[in-house]
Design a protein around this motif. Structure first.
Motif, PDB file in Angstrom:
ATOM      1  N   MET A 162     -49.874  55.028  55.393  1.00 63.66           N
ATOM      2  CA  MET A 162     -48.933  54.840  56.492  1.00 63.66           C
ATOM      3  C   MET A 162     -48.517  56.216  56.995  1.00 63.66           C
ATOM      4  SD  MET A 162     -45.334  52.699  56.689  1.00 63.66           S
ATOM      5  CE  MET A 162     -44.612  53.556  55.268  1.00 63.66           C
ATOM      6  N   SER A 163     -48.713  56.456  58.277  1.00 67.73           N
ATOM      7  CA  SER A 163     -48.323  57.728  58.878  1.00 67.73           C
ATOM      8  C   SER A 163     -47.407  57.443  60.065  1.00 67.73           C
ATOM      9  CB  SER A 163     -49.552  58.536  59.291  1.00 67.73           C
ATOM     10  OG  SER A 163     -50.361  57.787  60.179  1.00 67.73           O
ATOM     11  N   TYR A 164     -46.920  58.522  60.682  1.00 68.77           N
ATOM     12  CA  TYR A 164     -45.865  58.391  61.687  1.00 68.77           C
ATOM     13  C   TYR A 164     -46.247  59.166  62.948  1.00 68.77           C
ATOM     14  CZ  TYR A 164     -43.692  57.310  57.222  1.00 68.77           C
ATOM     15  OH  TYR A 164     -43.436  56.799  55.976  1.00 68.77           O
ATOM     16  N   ASP A 165     -46.047  58.530  64.088  1.00 74.32           N
ATOM     17  CA  ASP A 165     -46.349  59.147  65.377  1.00 74.32           C
ATOM     18  C   ASP A 165     -45.061  59.593  66.051  1.00 74.32           C
ATOM     19  OD1 ASP A 165     -48.980  58.665  64.955  1.00 74.32           O
ATOM     20  OD2 ASP A 165     -49.222  57.167  66.533  1.00 74.32           O
ATOM     21  N   TYR A 166     -45.058  60.859  66.478  1.00 80.89           N
ATOM     22  CA  TYR A 166     -43.928  61.420  67.222  1.00 80.89           C
ATOM     23  C   TYR A 166     -44.426  61.882  68.587  1.00 80.89           C
ATOM     24  CZ  TYR A 166     -41.379  61.574  62.775  1.00 80.89           C
ATOM     25  OH  TYR A 166     -40.763  61.242  61.592  1.00 80.89           O
ATOM     26  N   TRP A 220     -48.890  62.816  71.792  1.00 86.42           N
ATOM     27  CA  TRP A 220     -48.482  62.246  70.511  1.00 86.42           C
ATOM     28  C   TRP A 220     -48.996  63.113  69.371  1.00 86.42           C
ATOM     29  CZ3 TRP A 220     -45.251  58.146  69.906  1.00 86.42           C
ATOM     30  CH2 TRP A 220     -45.020  57.336  71.022  1.00 86.42           C
ATOM     31  N   LYS A 221     -48.177  63.224  68.338  1.00 86.15           N
ATOM     32  CA  LYS A 221     -48.579  63.938  67.129  1.00 86.15           C
ATOM     33  C   LYS A 221     -48.386  63.019  65.930  1.00 86.15           C
ATOM     34  CE  LYS A 221     -47.609  68.641  68.716  1.00 86.15           C
ATOM     35  NZ  LYS A 221     -46.884  69.918  68.437  1.00 86.15           N
ATOM     36  N   ASN A 222     -49.433  62.910  65.142  1.00 89.77           N
ATOM     37  CA  ASN A 222     -49.398  62.065  63.959  1.00 89.77           C
ATOM     38  C   ASN A 222     -49.134  62.911  62.720  1.00 89.77           C
ATOM     39  OD1 ASN A 222     -51.364  60.772  61.579  1.00 89.77           O
ATOM     40  ND2 ASN A 222     -50.075  59.290  62.643  1.00 89.77           N
ATOM     41  N   GLU A 223     -48.197  62.466  61.898  1.00 90.38           N
ATOM     42  CA  GLU A 223     -47.828  63.215  60.705  1.00 90.38           C
ATOM     43  C   GLU A 223     -47.815  62.278  59.499  1.00 90.38           C
ATOM     44  OE1 GLU A 223     -44.292  65.502  61.249  1.00 90.38           O
ATOM     45  OE2 GLU A 223     -44.891  66.254  63.228  1.00 90.38           O
ATOM     46  N   ARG A 224     -48.270  62.793  58.378  1.00 90.92           N
ATOM     47  CA  ARG A 224     -48.356  61.994  57.158  1.00 90.92           C
ATOM     48  C   ARG A 224     -46.986  61.740  56.535  1.00 90.92           C
ATOM     49  NH1 ARG A 224     -53.415  62.282  54.698  1.00 90.92           N
ATOM     50  NH2 ARG A 224     -52.493  60.864  53.156  1.00 90.92           N
ATOM     51  N   GLY A 237     -45.171  49.963  67.445  1.00 89.40           N
ATOM     52  CA  GLY A 237     -44.106  50.685  68.122  1.00 89.40           C
ATOM     53  C   GLY A 237     -42.746  50.345  67.536  1.00 89.40           C
ATOM     54  N   LEU A 238     -41.904  51.356  67.395  1.00 88.69           N
ATOM     55  CA  LEU A 238     -40.544  51.164  66.886  1.00 88.69           C
ATOM     56  C   LEU A 238     -39.578  51.143  68.058  1.00 88.69           C
ATOM     57  CD1 LEU A 238     -40.574  53.553  63.777  1.00 88.69           C
ATOM     58  CD2 LEU A 238     -41.126  51.122  63.903  1.00 88.69           C
ATOM     59  N   PRO A 239     -38.768  50.099  68.181  1.00 91.39           N
ATOM     60  CA  PRO A 239     -37.823  50.022  69.301  1.00 91.39           C
ATOM     61  C   PRO A 239     -36.854  51.199  69.296  1.00 91.39           C
ATOM     62  CG  PRO A 239     -37.995  47.915  68.165  1.00 91.39           C
ATOM     63  CD  PRO A 239     -38.692  48.920  67.315  1.00 91.39           C
ATOM     64  N   ALA A 240     -36.599  51.740  70.480  1.00 91.66           N
ATOM     65  CA  ALA A 240     -35.653  52.855  70.597  1.00 91.66           C
ATOM     66  C   ALA A 240     -34.221  52.325  70.591  1.00 91.66           C
ATOM     67  CB  ALA A 240     -35.938  53.630  71.887  1.00 91.66           C
ATOM     68  N   VAL A 241     -33.281  53.237  70.636  1.00 93.98           N
ATOM     69  CA  VAL A 241     -31.865  52.871  70.616  1.00 93.98           C
ATOM     70  C   VAL A 241     -31.536  51.975  71.805  1.00 93.98           C
ATOM     71  CG1 VAL A 241     -29.508  53.741  70.726  1.00 93.98           C
ATOM     72  CG2 VAL A 241     -31.236  54.975  69.434  1.00 93.98           C
ATOM     73  N   PRO A 279     -39.518  58.150  63.663  1.00 96.03           N
ATOM     74  CA  PRO A 279     -40.694  58.224  64.555  1.00 96.03           C
ATOM     75  C   PRO A 279     -40.628  57.162  65.643  1.00 96.03           C
ATOM     76  CG  PRO A 279     -41.277  57.152  62.515  1.00 96.03           C
ATOM     77  CD  PRO A 279     -39.858  57.600  62.342  1.00 96.03           C
ATOM     78  N   GLN A 280     -41.504  57.298  66.609  1.00 94.51           N
ATOM     79  CA  GLN A 280     -41.610  56.284  67.671  1.00 94.51           C
ATOM     80  C   GLN A 280     -42.638  55.197  67.337  1.00 94.51           C
ATOM     81  OE1 GLN A 280     -41.665  59.694  68.613  1.00 94.51           O
ATOM     82  NE2 GLN A 280     -39.503  59.617  69.187  1.00 94.51           N
ATOM     83  N   ARG A 281     -43.574  55.528  66.454  1.00 95.29           N
ATOM     84  CA  ARG A 281     -44.601  54.539  66.091  1.00 95.29           C
ATOM     85  C   ARG A 281     -44.987  54.693  64.628  1.00 95.29           C
ATOM     86  NH1 ARG A 281     -49.109  55.232  70.830  1.00 95.29           N
ATOM     87  NH2 ARG A 281     -49.598  56.997  69.480  1.00 95.29           N
TER      88      ARG A 281
END
Length: 243
Positions: free
Chosen positions: A184-188, A196-200, A232-236, A213-215
């Motif tokens: 599972m990684s995280y997109d910012y 987009w940048k993917n980070e572990r 996708g993660l819902p924003a505020v 993260p956003q995704r």
């Protein structure tokens, strides 16, 4: 009279012969017609038999191909179902009462798991729990959840209710969502470079705070095949009703 009769008899004989000849020809033509009709039926039966054999061969070959790809189709279906499940649960966490215009329903918190290890996890709260939770007693609302990926276990959901007496002391329960997720990684999203940048690992800002993260990016592996799923993660305040 005899001469006339003889003449009539003589003339009648060729007529009778010609009549018998025409009758024989008609009978022959009728027989030929019946023969051709039967031949046509036999030819039609042969053509139908060939078509049926061809269709059976096609059906059996397609069934063989379908059977060979059954695992792949089930794997793809499993990935879609897990993705939809997480999208639905995370979407409900972004709605009131756990989300507001100033507070995000999805956050990062430090949690001590049943292994005794403490780490930062992406957390969200479900006001009515989830159908996959197996409560030892009566089900409770206000369930705090976290996602983790572990070797030889897969994607794990950590969960417990805020209404439990030992909520702050006991580690959360654990439920395996799927054993097929290996990473599972995280997109910012970088607003400066607009990409987009993917980070572990979860990113931290200059102040040392973990950034949500956003995704989410999940990697499923089965039978040597790998599928990545984006969630996708819902924003505020996203998805909240207008005031």
């Amino acid at each position: 009279m005899k001469a006339g009769e003889d003449n009539f008899t003589v003339n009648a004989r060729p007529l009778a012969a010609r009549s018998r000849l025409r009758g024989g020809r008609s009978s022959l033509r009728g027989s030929l017609r019946r023969g051709f009709t039967l031949l046509e039926v036999l030819v039609a039966i042969g053509i139908v038999a060939l078509v049926l054999v061809s269709m059976n061969t096609f059906v059996f070959s397609m069934g063989e191909l379908w059977g060979k790809n059954t695992d792949l189709r089930l794997f793809e279906l499993h990935v879609r179902n897990v993705t939809r499940f997480l999208e639905r649960e995370l979407g409900s966490a972004a709605l009131p009462p756990f989300a507001s215009v100033t507070e995000q329903g999805i956050s990062v918190q430090e949690i001590r798991a049943q292994t005794g290890m403490t780490d930062n996890y992406l957390t969200f709260e479900l006001p009515e729990g989830s159908r996959i939770l197996n409560w030892p007693e009566r089900a409770l609302p206000d369930v705090m959840c976290a996602l983790a990926v572990r070797d030889r276990e897969g994607l794990v959901l950590l969960w417990h209710s805020r209404l439990e007496k030992k909520f702050a002391d006991d580690p959360p329960r654990e439920t395996v969502i799927t054993p097929l997720v290996t990473e599972m990684s995280y997109d910012y999203y970088d607003t400066d470079f607009k990409n987009w940048k993917n980070e572990r690992a979860l990113r931290k800002n200059p102040a040392g705070e973990v950034v949500v993260p956003q995704r989410l990016r999940l990697k499923f592996i089965y039978g040597g095949r790998t599928i990545e799923s984006l969630i996708g993660l819902p924003a505020v305040g996203q998805g909240m009703p207008m005031l």
